[in-house]
Design an enzyme around this catalytic site. Structure first.
Site, short mmCIF file in Angstrom:
data_model
loop_
_atom_site.label_atom_id
_atom_site.label_comp_id
_atom_site.label_asym_id
_atom_site.label_seq_id
_atom_site.Cartn_x
_atom_site.Cartn_y
_atom_site.Cartn_z
N LEU A 86 -14.40 35.75 43.60
CA LEU A 86 -13.10 35.22 43.20
C LEU A 86 -12.43 36.14 42.17
CD1 LEU A 86 -11.35 32.78 43.89
CD2 LEU A 86 -12.19 31.71 41.82
N SER A 87 -13.18 37.03 41.58
CA SER A 87 -12.67 37.93 40.55
C SER A 87 -12.30 39.29 41.14
CB SER A 87 -13.73 38.12 39.46
OG SER A 87 -13.41 39.22 38.63
#
Length: 183
Positions: A15-16
């Site tokens: 997600l990063s």
């Protein structure tokens, strides 16, 4: 006598996008710098609360446990889906598509997906996330370098020059030349 083994751990969550930058650079440099790169799928929500990538990170944890040789490729495909193709990586079919695109058979991907709710996978992801927190993580990515019996934690994707310094290596930008074959 050769150098002592140098271990570099990368704690990341797909997600990063900053984790993705660190991931790609460290995958490129692992052979140039001759380090043992250990990929550590972590759950950013366990560090920052409520990010939504739990199923993807459990899947990567299961991949790490079941077929670690596929972890780099599957991680990359999940990043491509969310950050390049704007696809939802929380849906099972999206995860399966990424795994298959990375080279897993449909059967193998489905089998691993079936394990994401098992205590073994849940506990491993929790332990890895807690390990990142124990190093002082307040977000992801973090890179942990074990060099000369010392441990160094670096936060962010913009610390590669510092990592090179700690390793006694040269930083040559985000795409280093290929390492020369050893005779």
């Amino acid at each position: 006598m050769g150098r002592l083994a140098r271990i570099v751990e990368l704690y990341y969550d797909v997600l990063s996008p900053y984790s993705w930058l660190s991931f790609e650079v460290l995958c490129r440099y692992q052979h140039v710098w001759n380090v043992d790169l250990q990929l550590r799928p972590s759950y950013i929500a366990g560090i920052m609360k409520d990010s939504g990538s739990l199923s993807a990170m459990r899947f990567l944890t299961a991949v790490c446990l079941e077929c670690p040789e596929m972890l780099e490729k599957v991680s990359r495909e999940l990043w491509m889906r969310i950050w390049s193709l704007n696809e939802d990586i929380t849906e099972p079919q999206s995860i399966l598509t990424a795994a298959e695109k990375a080279g897993m058979s449909a059967e193998q991907a489905q089998e691993i997906l079936g394990k994401i709710s098992t205590p073994k996978v849940k506990n491993q992801l929790k332990e890895t996330t807690e390990a990142a927190c124990n190093y002082g993580a307040f977000g992801l990515p973090i890179t942990v370098a074990h060099v000369d019996s010392q441990t160094h934690m670096l936060f962010g994707s913009d610390r590669m020059e510092l990592l090179a310094y700690l390793l006694g290596e040269k930083w040559m930008g985000p795409v280093p030349p290929a390492p020369k074959a050893r005779l």
